[in-house]
Design an enzyme around this catalytic site. Structure first.
Site, PDB file in Angstrom:
ATOM      1  N   SER A   1      40.043  38.982  52.587  1.00 36.22           N
ATOM      2  CA  SER A   1      40.467  37.694  52.785  1.00 36.22           C
ATOM      3  C   SER A   1      40.754  36.841  51.409  1.00 36.22           C
ATOM      4  O   SER A   1      41.397  36.288  51.310  1.00 36.22           O
ATOM      5  CB  SER A   1      39.561  37.057  53.801  1.00 36.22           C
ATOM      6  OG  SER A   1      39.691  37.612  55.049  1.00 36.22           O
ATOM      7  N   GLU A   2      39.565  37.221  50.674  1.00 32.35           N
ATOM      8  CA  GLU A   2      39.628  36.501  49.246  1.00 32.35           C
ATOM      9  C   GLU A   2      38.853  37.552  48.283  1.00 32.35           C
ATOM     10  O   GLU A   2      37.966  38.261  48.587  1.00 32.35           O
ATOM     11  CB  GLU A   2      38.811  35.199  49.411  1.00 32.35           C
ATOM     12  CG  GLU A   2      39.574  33.991  49.837  1.00 32.35           C
ATOM     13  CD  GLU A   2      39.526  33.909  51.376  1.00 32.35           C
ATOM     14  OE1 GLU A   2      39.756  32.746  51.867  1.00 32.35           O
ATOM     15  OE2 GLU A   2      38.395  34.578  51.840  1.00 32.35           O
ATOM     16  N   THR A   3      39.249  37.455  46.916  1.00 27.07           N
ATOM     17  CA  THR A   3      38.822  38.077  46.106  1.00 27.07           C
ATOM     18  C   THR A   3      38.472  36.859  44.946  1.00 27.07           C
ATOM     19  O   THR A   3      39.293  35.852  44.592  1.00 27.07           O
ATOM     20  CB  THR A   3      39.454  39.079  45.568  1.00 27.07           C
ATOM     21  OG1 THR A   3      39.562  40.171  46.340  1.00 27.07           O
ATOM     22  CG2 THR A   3      39.050  39.784  44.017  1.00 27.07           C
TER      23      THR A   3
ATOM     24  N   HIS B   1      33.179  31.642  52.339  1.00 26.18           N
ATOM     25  CA  HIS B   1      32.422  32.809  52.014  1.00 26.18           C
ATOM     26  C   HIS B   1      32.356  33.326  50.629  1.00 26.18           C
ATOM     27  O   HIS B   1      31.648  33.917  49.971  1.00 26.18           O
ATOM     28  CB  HIS B   1      32.886  33.876  53.163  1.00 26.18           C
ATOM     29  CG  HIS B   1      33.809  34.818  52.767  1.00 26.18           C
ATOM     30  ND1 HIS B   1      35.157  34.732  52.889  1.00 26.18           N
ATOM     31  CD2 HIS B   1      33.823  36.107  52.274  1.00 26.18           C
ATOM     32  CE1 HIS B   1      35.980  35.779  52.515  1.00 26.18           C
ATOM     33  NE2 HIS B   1      35.064  36.561  51.892  1.00 26.18           N
TER      34      HIS B   1
END
Length: 297
Positions: free
Chosen positions: A45-47, A75
């Protein structure tokens, strides 16, 4: 040159649950295009990318979904703070401040560690930006977005855009059957979100699986190439503000446990605190579990 990265599960009660995050800690000289390409390769979803040592005590961090940079996400904030305190900072501090596009976000480790399944774990808490409350949307429009009959929405509560850094459309559903039946209609989603900054849609109900929890929710963000997110700190911060502003539990002070990610096989637990006595103060907490580390070559 090789670049270190860490993978952690955020808002998880055990490894391989919660929301996955990759944190690249040697990102000082990476270009925006390189960061975006790495985020696409990771396909979480994210880095996040730690782009330098702390300036005035705040660690500079950039956050990317698989297809876009975002100014804030929950998160990634907690997960990156835990990697920073354990791998980069001196002395494993109890407070880590990240310098994000939305501004500085402090993350504090709860001295009273949470106990889950007999195992003691630290809980990390982030203080989110002061919320803003935007448009109220029509219930039938959100029913179309979620692929539900309009009676599956709880019309006692408004559908509203809320932001604590990343705007979210918050919608209350009648029960968990409605929540598990969501089948997002991309055309309707694009119509509702197309001219709005809010691209995340959070649907929630007061019918959790676990009696120890207060709410269950799901978050959808196909605009960011995230059809569904297993645990979303930013949108749940918006939910906390919404609950406090509208006194959902009969009080402007909120202290709630929220389950997310079950429909994806990634059960997650988020802790929400908010108070709307003056400006709404929002905190979101959860556990961070390390999973892997390595090098980009």
């Amino acid at each position: 040159m090789p670049r270190r990265f860490h993978i952690v599960d955020v808002f998880a009660r055990q490894r391989y649950a919660g929301n996955q995050l990759a944190v690249v800690t040697d990102a000082e000289d990476l270009s925006t295009e390189e960061m975006q390409a790495i985020a696409g390769e990771m396909d979480y979803s994210e880095t996040t990318f730690v782009t330098g040592p702390p300036a005035d005590g705040a660690w500079p961090v950039r956050i990317f979904t698989p297809n876009a940079e975002v100014p804030f996400a929950g998160h990634p904030t907690l997960g990156t703070a835990q990697v920073v305190r354990e791998q980069l900072a001196e002395g494993t501090p109890k407070t880590v401040t990240l310098d994000l596009e939305v501004g500085e976000v402090p993350v504090v480790v709860n001295e009273d560690a949470s106990v889950d399944g007999g195992e003691t774990r630290e809980t990390l808490w982030m203080t989110q930006q002061t919320p803003t409350f935007g448009d109220r949307l029509a219930h039938p429009d959100l029913a179309d977005v979620l692929g539900l009959p309009v009676e599956a929405l709880d019309d006692e509560w408004p559908v509203q855009v809320v932001s604590t850094g990343l705007p979210t459309v918050v919608v209350s559903l009648a029960d968990r059957d409605a929540l598990t039946s969501v089948d997002l209609d991309r055309a309707a989603y694009d119509r509702v979100t197309g001219d709005r900054e809010a691209k995340n849609v959070l649907a929630f109900c007061a019918d959790p699986r676990d009696g120890a929890n207060d709410l269950a929710d799901r978050v959808f963000a196909p605009f960011y190439d995230v059809p569904e997110d297993p645990a979303t700190g930013s949108s749940n911060g918006c939910l906390a503000a919404y609950l406090a502003r509208h006194e959902y539990f009969g009080d402007s002070a909120i202290d709630a446990r929220v389950e997310q990610g079950y429909e994806m096989g990634r059960p997650s637990l988020l802790h929400l605190r908010a108070d709307a006595n003056d400006d709404v103060h929002v905190e979101v907490g959860g556990s961070v579990i390390p999973v892997a580390r390595g090098e980009l070559i």
